[in-house]
Design an enzyme around this catalytic site. Structure first.
Site, PDB file in Angstrom:
ATOM      1  N   ARG A 185      30.838-106.544 -93.475  1.00  0.00           N
ATOM      2  CA  ARG A 185      32.278-106.426 -93.247  1.00  0.00           C
ATOM      3  C   ARG A 185      32.535-105.009 -92.739  1.00  0.00           C
ATOM      4  NH1 ARG A 185      35.182-105.775 -98.333  1.00  0.00           N
ATOM      5  NH2 ARG A 185      35.333-103.650 -97.553  1.00  0.00           N
TER       6      ARG A 185
ATOM      7  N   HIS B 180      38.593-104.604 -96.553  1.00  0.00           N
ATOM      8  CA  HIS B 180      38.846-105.959 -97.054  1.00  0.00           C
ATOM      9  C   HIS B 180      40.136-106.500 -96.449  1.00  0.00           C
ATOM     10  CE1 HIS B 180      39.519-109.313 -99.758  1.00  0.00           C
ATOM     11  NE2 HIS B 180      40.705-108.817-100.035  1.00  0.00           N
TER      12      HIS B 180
ATOM     13  N   TYR C 289      34.378 -96.450-101.579  1.00  0.00           N
ATOM     14  CA  TYR C 289      33.226 -97.088-102.234  1.00  0.00           C
ATOM     15  C   TYR C 289      31.993 -97.258-101.347  1.00  0.00           C
ATOM     16  CZ  TYR C 289      35.656-101.093-100.083  1.00  0.00           C
ATOM     17  OH  TYR C 289      36.296-101.921 -99.211  1.00  0.00           O
TER      18      TYR C 289
END
Lengths: 326, 383
Positions: B272, B276, B285
């Site tokens: 990805r 998100h 992160y």
């Protein structure tokens, strides 16, 4: 017309609807060869074959989820959840998916299906074979919730549910599966979802109840007639959502007194909604405070079940209480 | 297009290294056309991926400038969408997860279907009821989904069982992220599908993250495709940024389903590359180094290289393609923005087939106030 038990009424509806519409499929835990733990699916696999009536793996979310996928594709699944106490693993599917499919897709996809599930106390089933979770479902827009109390209604309402276009939670009062008998019309027979039924006509007080509480209330009403000369009306709601507000208001305006009886925990139970409807729309016709008799706000007990579930004595005392109010 | 490989025997110009199916050889000078695919097929797939990337560019712009409230992009996952879509037949069904809308475009949905949904306007097929990225499109059998992770997997199985029961030649493709393999319904769906031999293909889009949680903290299994074994479902792991490998694996899995051999689990390894959603900040992160490493394996670049190896790619083609697609994106989204929001009374439609009386009363009470107290200016109290 034949005299049947409530359980036979349900089996009759399943049999008749499967015969009329080959889109109807039945599945759930042990419903195939074993014909269900209560035998609600007696003879169905024999007659309609394993393709249409089959036992599934032990996953309620799988049962309901697969049924949703079938309904979306155009079938009419009628899954069984063996006890309504086991419906919670499927709760997400029911609340997030089944109830919202039509709405969230702007009507592109619909989910016409019926979940049958036995509910309530009276079989010494303890905490996990006795619950009455109807209020979780009446609180969920998109669902219809139906609870019959007579064999004829069991057949007719289930047939309507299966023929309908919306998802239905069809809750079966297992305590009276075999205890009540009544006339069940043969063949094609439906009772519309929505309207309540006047189970007993009266003028002094209205009892609002459903399912296994109906015969309990009838017994208490007879006793009140006999001992005190009270003429009690009983409204059997039959459909909890959509609710028949008209029938509730008509009755309470006639009698001026309302007693609501249900076996689920009292707080936030379905009876609270009936009380609210009366308070909002008919408080001016009340001659006494509304009274609710429910299960206690405790997990369903095993040994003391007979004390937990409202019985004719508690209902009789409730009738006296409301009618004694000056 | 016909089948190019079998799940257990990989032949021809495919290779299995590290238990991973790959076709595109990044360092090769030339390549041969894979079996069953023409030059036109490959170009069409590439153009499908460019459409998705251009749509994502446009979404991001609209969201950053406040013209839409929220967006979900799928940058890095284009091959997953287009490769699996290209192997489907029009009658087949799709139960998507968030990042599958490229399949909609590829299967012929007009761009206004997507654009109207971004704005939740009166012509949005979901009637403005869902957040952006929750597409529904019955015409291409693209099924509406909720934001709950995993619940649609059992629906895919049910639909496959229904198609099987009716004797329809229909296969169901369904998608789940790496995080979603932890959900209850992943287990329920594979359990059901295995036992019923349902004609369904489960694609695990392993994009390495469930919002912020990396896959190695999601599941201790060495590879997610090993989960198939526990349900008796054949499984394969595929380079999800290699569109030819994705296409071939998908086609073989669909063919198995069509032959009545039951479900297949396909793990597509991808990344990805974006956040998100527009509400997420991946720098919290994961490292830039990691992102750079994956960006070097970008599925569009890999496909472009493959086309160069085949000798069917030029700069002029690329420039012209991007220009025409970008223009379309602006045109359709600008048009969607001008369409009104749904009227108040539509909020009560489609809860049931027919409006119940009690709900009708709620609606009528609200509508009675509409002309007297319009709610045009959010945040202001006009009385």
């Amino acid at each position: 017309m034949a005299t049947k038990t409530l359980l036979q009424g349900i089996n009759d509806a399943l049999h008749t609807e499967m015969g009329r519409d080959e889109r109807v499929l039945i599945f759930g835990e042990d419903v195939g060869l074993n014909e269900g733990v209560f035998r609600a699916t007696t003879d169905l696999q024999k007659e309609f074959g394993e393709e249409r009536v089959f036992s599934t793996p032990l996953t309620e979310t799988g049962i309901v989820g697969a049924a949703i996928g079938m309904a979306v594709y155009g079938l009419k699944p009628v899954p069984e959840i063996q006890f309504s106490d086991f419906i919670y693993p499927a709760f997400d599917q029911i609340v997030s998916e089944m109830a919202k499919f039509r709405y969230r897709s702007g009507g592109e996809y619909t989910c016409p299906m019926v979940i049958r599930t036995p509910y309530g106390g009276g079989i010494r089933g303890g905490l996990y074979h006795s619950q009455s979770p109807e209020a979780y479902f009446t609180h969920t827009p998109g669902l219809k919730v139906v609870i019959p109390s007579t064999p004829g209604d069991a057949k007719g309402l289930l047939a309507s549910a299966i023929r309908g276009e919306d998802p239905v939670i069809f809750m079966e009062p297992k305590k009276i599966y075999r205890a009540v008998k009544g006339d069940v019309p043969d063949g094609d027979y439906t009772v519309p979802i929505g309207p309540a039924r006047v189970a007993r006509e009266g003028t002094d007080l209205s009892i609002f109840c459903y399912g296994a509480m109906v015969p309990v209330c009838e017994m208490a009403a007879e006793k009140a007639q006999e001992k005190d000369g009270f003429n009690v009306e009983i409204i059997d709601l039959r459909t909890l959502y959509p609710i028949d507000e008209t029938a509730i208001l008509q009755s309470v305006r006639k009698t001026g007194r309302a007693l609501i009886v249900y076996e689920a925990p009292k707080t936030c139970g379905y009876g609270s909604e009936i009380a609210a409807i009366i308070a909002e729309q008919a408080v001016d016709s009340l001659e006494a405070p509304i009274k609710r008799i429910g299960g206690f706000d405790i997990p369903f007990p095993y040994t003391l079940e007979k004390i937990y579930v409202p019985d004719a004595i508690r209902v009789y005392l409730g009738i006296k209480d409301v009618l004694d109010y000056a | 297009m016909d089948r190019g490989l079998t799940l257990d025997k990989h032949k021809g110009n495919t290779s299995m290294s590290d238990n991973l199916l790959q076709v595109i050889q990044d360092n090769a000078k030339t390549a041969k056309l894979p079996p069953g695919l023409s030059e036109a097929d490959i170009k069409r797939m590439y153009e499908g991926m460019v459409m998705v990337r251009a749509y994502d560019e446009r979404q991001k712009k609209l969201q950053r400038s406040g013209r839409i409230g929220f967006c979900v992009t799928s940058t890095g996952e284009e091959a997953v969408q287009i490769g699996t879509a290209a192997a489907l037949e029009p009658a087949d069904w799709i139960y998507p997860y968030y990042r599958q809308y490229g399949m909609l475009m590829y299967r012929g949905a007009s761009l206004d279907v997507l654009a109207n949904h971004l704005f939740g306007n009166t012509t949005d097929l979901a009637k403005g009821r869902q957040m952006p990225a929750h597409y529904t499109h019955k015409e291409t059998n693209f099924v509406s989904f909720s934001s709950v992770i995993g619940t649609h997997l059992t629906h895919a199985v049910g639909t496959a069982m229904a198609a099987q029961y009716k004797g329809d030649d229909v296969v169901v493709a369904t998608y789940i992220g790496d995080g979603g393999t932890s959900s209850n319904d992943f287990h329920a769906a594979l359990t059901f599908a295995g036992v019923r031999k349902a004609p369904v293909v489960f694609f695990i889009v392993n994009n390495q993250y469930a919002i912020s949680l990396p896959v190695e903290k999601q599941c201790a299994a060495e590879s997610l495709h090993t989960k198939g074994a526990g349900y008796g479902i054949p499984a394969i792991r595929v380079d999800g940024n290699d569109i030819i490998a994705v296409y071939q694996a998908a086609q073989e899995a669909y063919a198995r389903a069509r032959r009545g051999e039951g479900p297949t689990l396909v793990e597509l390894l991808t990344y990805r590359a974006g956040p998100h959603s527009s509400s997420d900040d991946p720098s919290r992160y994961r490292s830039q180094e990691e992102m750079d490493e994956w960006n070097a394996k970008d599925p569009l670049e890999r496909c472009k290289r493959f086309m160069q190896q085949l000798g069917i790619w030029t700069e002029a083609y690329e420039t012209q393609l991007w220009e025409s697609i970008r223009e379309k994106m602006v045109e359709f989204t600008n048009a969607a923005e001008k369409i009104d929001e749904p009227s108040w009374e539509t909020m009560f439609d489609d809860v049931y087939a027919e409006l119940p009386d009690a709900l009708r009363r709620q609606r009528d009470e609200l509508i009675a106030t509409e002309s007297e107290f319009p709610r045009d200016n959010e945040g202001e109290f006009p009385l």
